[in-house]
Design a protein around this motif. Sequence first.
Motif, PDB file in Angstrom:
ATOM      1  N   THR A   1      -0.517  -8.800  -1.065  1.00  0.00           N
ATOM      2  CA  THR A   1      -0.009  -6.814  -1.004  1.00  0.00           C
ATOM      3  C   THR A   1      -1.434  -6.519  -0.056  1.00  0.00           C
TER       4      THR A   1
ATOM      5  N   SER B   1      -2.548  -2.713  -3.380  1.00  0.00           N
ATOM      6  CA  SER B   1      -1.753  -1.994  -5.123  1.00  0.00           C
ATOM      7  C   SER B   1      -2.735  -1.589  -5.384  1.00  0.00           C
TER       8      SER B   1
ATOM      9  N   ARG C   1      -1.151   1.570  -6.995  1.00  0.00           N
ATOM     10  CA  ARG C   1      -0.957   1.836  -8.774  1.00  0.00           C
ATOM     11  C   ARG C   1      -1.619   3.279  -8.823  1.00  0.00           C
TER      12      ARG C   1
ATOM     13  N   SER D   1       5.536  -3.499  -3.913  1.00  0.00           N
ATOM     14  CA  SER D   1       6.207  -5.199  -4.030  1.00  0.00           C
ATOM     15  C   SER D   1       6.024  -5.987  -2.463  1.00  0.00           C
TER      16      SER D   1
END
Length: 424
Positions: free
Chosen positions: A379, A401, A405, A412
């Motif tokens: 990622t 990521s 977040r 994903s």
Amino acid sequence: MRLQLVSVILSVVLTSSLVSASPVPQPDSKTMSPAKGKSVGAAYFLTNEPNGNFVVAADIGTDGKLNLRRAIDAGGLGAHGQPDNNGPDGLFSQGSIKASKSGKVLVTVNPGSSTLSSFKIDPNDPTALRMIGKPVSSDGQFPISVALNKDGNMACAVNGGAINGVSCYSIDQQKGLVPIQNTVRSLGLNQTTPATGPAGSASQVVFTEDGNRLVVSVKGVPPQPGFFAVWDVQADGSLSENFQSIAPAKGGLLPFSMTVIPGKNAIFATDAGIGFDIFDLAAAGSSQGQNSTATGDRSSSNAIDGQVATCWSTFSPSTGNFYLTDIGTSTITEVNLDDNLAAKIVKQYPQTQQSATIDLDIASVGSTDFLYVLAANATTIDVLSLDGPGQANNVQKLDISGPARAAGLQISGSNLQGMTVFLK
């Protein structure tokens, strides 16, 4: 009292017009970080999540490095090909998202919805995308790749599902994607929705350099080799009724990505079964509905020792070389072609092991080209400065990521897909 009311109304109208004149993000976007310094353009990729597909936009700085800025709702759903545990590269494709500098537009697939979406790019802030019109049907199932013509006013997509083939659209700056008559054409593949692959699935759609032909790459099912499906593009934008099928030179199996070779009427294609293939379209001719093999003097299939699945490619104007990624070895391979299209591997650049390097694109910033590689498993985006032939240097590993977040954006590694750039 009436004069006061008129004054208030005028104030609101003027304030509204000033706000709309400045680049603002689409209301259904997520802010990932503030701007940092001057931006010369943007890089874009897809989350491709089944519960909502987002375009992620990153500023390209004057040093070529990226800064994640926004995630914009693409207006549809993502999807993962079968089997679902196949890992990264859920679309088995390159070109799931494309930007046009001349048209100032971006077009993306929504494979889980079987739709396409178009966005207006504001040159003042290329990350502040605005959807044009509404998402439209891809006229098939599981769209996986789009191509834009040189003027940025025509888009074609390839569907890879049970109803597979191509469809084309004009790009209206107010209405968005408008279907062009006589462009829905079938590939005739025995497929499922979502597609089953990678073997036996469609991969990418591109226009030839002159814009007169539309090409789709289809992977083979070993030992049966894959092929290029080639349609003629008519003056009104319509496509020839049937496609010409062109097989790779001997040894070719799974033609995947396609990068047009400048000035040669030929295409550089990665091949997950061997390494890469050269398709000489001049030698293949343009007789529709006929089968042929890329057997011209300049066509070839070329091995990369130790390769596992070399599937993505792009071209650097500054170095004059092609750059390929292998999802299995997480390695970037630099390839040079001479005037007769004879190939030579210049150098290889290992990236983080098991990071799954997939989609990639190149932006020319000043006198240097920068390579942006989506490392799906990690990622991250690997940024390399192409300082000359055989001189690619890693300058950034951008985390996706963490900012995702923090912004409440679901991602994903198995679904991330696509990479395209826009420069001011």
